[in-house]
Design a protein around this motif. Structure first.
Motif, mmCIF file in Angstrom:
data_model
loop_
_atom_site.group_PDB
_atom_site.id
_atom_site.type_symbol
_atom_site.label_atom_id
_atom_site.label_comp_id
_atom_site.label_asym_id
_atom_site.label_seq_id
_atom_site.Cartn_x
_atom_site.Cartn_y
_atom_site.Cartn_z
ATOM 1 N N UNK A 208 0.820 -1.205 0.000
ATOM 2 C CA UNK A 208 0.000 0.000 0.000
ATOM 3 C C UNK A 208 0.862 1.265 0.000
ATOM 4 N N UNK A 209 1.956 1.241 0.759
ATOM 5 C CA UNK A 209 2.851 2.396 0.802
ATOM 6 C C UNK A 209 3.477 2.630 -0.566
ATOM 7 N N UNK A 210 3.828 1.538 -1.232
ATOM 8 C CA UNK A 210 4.402 1.643 -2.574
ATOM 9 C C UNK A 210 3.391 2.237 -3.559
ATOM 10 N N UNK A 211 2.150 1.788 -3.458
ATOM 11 C CA UNK A 211 1.104 2.310 -4.342
ATOM 12 C C UNK A 211 0.868 3.794 -4.066
ATOM 13 N N UNK A 212 0.847 4.172 -2.780
ATOM 14 C CA UNK A 212 0.607 5.568 -2.425
ATOM 15 C C UNK A 212 1.690 6.478 -2.985
ATOM 16 N N UNK A 213 2.954 6.111 -2.776
ATOM 17 C CA UNK A 213 4.060 6.924 -3.299
ATOM 18 C C UNK A 213 4.098 6.882 -4.831
ATOM 19 N N UNK A 214 3.723 5.725 -5.387
ATOM 20 C CA UNK A 214 3.687 5.626 -6.844
ATOM 21 C C UNK A 214 2.690 6.581 -7.456
ATOM 22 N N UNK A 215 1.618 6.892 -6.713
ATOM 23 C CA UNK A 215 0.636 7.847 -7.213
ATOM 24 C C UNK A 215 1.219 9.233 -7.407
ATOM 25 N N UNK A 216 2.189 9.590 -6.579
ATOM 26 C CA UNK A 216 2.835 10.894 -6.730
ATOM 27 C C UNK A 216 3.565 10.964 -8.068
ATOM 28 N N UNK A 217 4.255 9.880 -8.414
ATOM 29 C CA UNK A 217 5.009 9.852 -9.673
ATOM 30 C C UNK A 217 4.068 9.995 -10.866
ATOM 31 N N UNK B 21 13.370 -4.527 -16.287
ATOM 32 C CA UNK B 21 13.193 -5.677 -15.412
ATOM 33 C C UNK B 21 14.492 -6.261 -14.905
ATOM 34 N N UNK B 22 15.581 -6.024 -15.616
ATOM 35 C CA UNK B 22 16.876 -6.563 -15.201
ATOM 36 C C UNK B 22 17.519 -5.725 -14.094
ATOM 37 N N UNK B 23 17.098 -4.466 -13.953
ATOM 38 C CA UNK B 23 17.778 -3.589 -12.990
ATOM 39 C C UNK B 23 16.835 -2.952 -11.974
ATOM 40 N N UNK B 24 15.523 -3.117 -12.150
ATOM 41 C CA UNK B 24 14.560 -2.502 -11.243
ATOM 42 C C UNK B 24 13.596 -3.557 -10.721
ATOM 43 N N UNK B 25 12.978 -3.264 -9.579
ATOM 44 C CA UNK B 25 11.999 -4.199 -9.046
ATOM 45 C C UNK B 25 10.640 -3.954 -9.696
ATOM 46 N N UNK B 26 9.764 -4.934 -9.574
ATOM 47 C CA UNK B 26 8.474 -4.915 -10.265
ATOM 48 C C UNK B 26 7.608 -3.732 -9.865
ATOM 49 N N UNK B 27 7.573 -3.416 -8.571
ATOM 50 C CA UNK B 27 6.751 -2.298 -8.118
ATOM 51 C C UNK B 27 7.170 -0.976 -8.738
ATOM 52 N N UNK B 28 8.477 -0.740 -8.796
ATOM 53 C CA UNK B 28 8.979 0.502 -9.389
ATOM 54 C C UNK B 28 8.615 0.598 -10.858
ATOM 55 N N UNK B 29 8.816 -0.510 -11.583
ATOM 56 C CA UNK B 29 8.508 -0.507 -13.015
ATOM 57 C C UNK B 29 7.036 -0.208 -13.238
ATOM 58 N N UNK B 30 6.190 -0.835 -12.452
ATOM 59 C CA UNK B 30 4.747 -0.642 -12.620
ATOM 60 C C UNK B 30 4.351 0.800 -12.373
ATOM 61 N N UNK B 31 4.818 1.366 -11.265
ATOM 62 C CA UNK B 31 4.413 2.718 -10.901
ATOM 63 C C UNK B 31 4.990 3.785 -11.829
ATOM 64 N N UNK B 32 6.159 3.516 -12.395
ATOM 65 C CA UNK B 32 6.812 4.508 -13.251
ATOM 66 C C UNK B 32 6.365 4.394 -14.698
ATOM 67 N N UNK B 33 6.275 3.165 -15.217
ATOM 68 C CA UNK B 33 6.076 2.987 -16.651
ATOM 69 C C UNK B 33 4.607 2.865 -17.081
#
Length: 427
Positions: free
Chosen positions: A278-287, A326-338
């Motif tokens: 949930x924290x990841x999703x919340x911060x991802x919303x800012x991006x 995917x080779x250098x980032x985790x799944x949550x980051x990729x999802x929220x950014x891309x």
């Protein structure tokens, strides 16, 4: 955006928790926009990202995994599958893929599936003479079926970001998940001949088979109830989370292995994992919001379409970006950014939202088993004690086979959307 990217890279390298890495990225990007008033609504944006009914199923799916692991459900499933196909050369390896597929219809998390399979299967694989590095790679690869065969936490996150039907996404994951399981079995067949794997039982024993089947009935009913209820419209995809807990708890009570005194610890572990997501999703919303304000998606669309207008080439470019990320980032980051960047591009070239979400999710999920940041590889290594480097040496055939399958499906939307459309999805 360049300064924000530098902050993201540095914080990731020095080991800042990923949720806060996402928060730093979004906040830094807002600073570079030079508009202080934006900061007045940051907290509101974070809250709105997690204040969604579709996310309420997350803690239930996570808790269902905890209940199954403690209640002996996995053990009974393995016993039945072994009696069915254990007579084949490499029978235990095939059993690993099949049981992962069944667990995937309950858990929705690759780390959850990996944790359960490591504890239950790797000791048995060792007894049957499988090399540790292959056993660990097989378990890690099979675990990525968790977020592909519905229900799926990754699908829920993408649907939340794209306002896409969760039920349609769940249904769209069935065919790709089964195709990946088939590819893994092909890899096992090749390895079985090369490494001379043995059968775990000499032949099928009808009496033992029926005994194992009756013992496994409560465990088999869990995925049947969940998927049957969603497909049949008895309950929603969101409600399936609560039903999965109830079904897993009932099966565990039947087996009599669930200790009541362990329930508080299980609830605590499920709460911590849910909180981190949930924290990841919340911060991802800012991006996502900051990039929308800055017009980043439009700029990227303009850049790519200026290079080529060919839909097939644009899809190939998107897949290449996801593979490298995917080779250098985790799944949550990729999802929220891309997702906020690629989703408008996908719509611009005529991709169906569910088709895009499925392709994006599966390609990102493959990142769980691609070094150097393959999270499931680390989980498998830590639990099993198999060195990370040894796992990497055996994982590539599984990863490459997975990428071939989803790359082909990227250009075959009718295959992906066949089941959703058959059951009422129309976009």
């Amino acid at each position: 955006m360049v300064i924000a990217a530098i902050v993201f890279a540095v914080s990731l390298i020095i080991g800042v928790p990923i949720a806060f890495v996402l928060g730093l990225l979004g906040t830094t990007h807002f600073l570079t926009l030079g508009e202080p008033s934006y900061f007045n609504v940051l907290i509101q944006r974070m809250f709105s990202q997690v204040n969604l009914l579709s996310l309420t199923c997350l803690p239930f799916f996570i808790l269902a995994g905890e209940i199954m692991n403690a209640g002996g459900v996995t053990k009974r499933l393995l016993g039945f599958i072994r009696e069915v196909i254990g007579w084949l050369k490499g029978g235990m390896a095939y059993s690993t893929v099949i049981i992962a597929a069944i667990l995937s219809a309950i858990l929705g998390s690759p780390n959850g599936v990996a944790s359960m399979l490591c504890n239950v299967l790797i000791p048995d694989l060792r007894k049957d003479g499988y090399p540790d590095e292959f056993s660990g790679a097989l378990v890690a690869a099979s675990s990525i079926l968790g977020p592909i065969i519905p229900p799926s936490i990754q699908f829920i996150m993408v649907c939340m970001l794209t306002d896409t039907s969760v039920k349609a996404m769940f249904l769209a994951g069935i065919v790709p998940g089964l195709l990946l399981a088939a590819v893994f079995c092909i890899v096992i067949l090749y390895k079985a001949k090369k490494m001379e794997f043995k059968a775990s039982i000499e032949r099928i024993n009808i009496i033992n088979l029926f005994k194992a089947f009756f013992k496994a009935i409560p465990a088999l009913m869990v995925p049947f109830v969940i998927m049957g209820g969603v497909i049949g419209g008895i309950f929603t995809a969101t409600e399936s989370g609560a039903i999965s807990c109830l079904a897993a708890f009932a099966a565990s009570l039947i087996y009599g292995e669930l200790e009541i005194k362990k329930i508080p610890a299980m609830l605590m572990r499920a709460s911590v994992v849910t909180g981190s997501i949930m924290l990841m999703i919340a911060f991802g919303g800012i991006i996502g919001w900051s990039m929308a304000i800055d017009g980043v998606p439009e700029k990227i669309i303009a850049l790519i379409t200026s290079i080529t207008g060919n839909t097939n080439i644009i899809i190939a470019i998107m897949l290449a970006i996801l593979f490298l990320a995917g080779m250098v980032m985790d799944t949550g980051s990729i999802t929220m950014i891309f997702v906020p960047v690629m989703f408008p591009l996908a719509l611009a070239i005529g991709m169906d939202p569910v088709h895009f979400g499925l392709v994006f999710s599966v390609y990102v999920i493959i990142g769980y088993i691609t070094p150097p940041v393959g999270v499931v590889l680390f989980v498998t290594s830590n639990i099993s004690g198999i060195p990370f480097k040894k796992l990497c040496s055996q994982i590539w055939m599984f990863a490459i086979g997975s990428m071939i399958v989803i790359s082909v499906l990227s250009y075959l939307p009718e295959v992906v959307l066949w089941i959703p459309r058959m059951l009422g999805y129309n976009n």
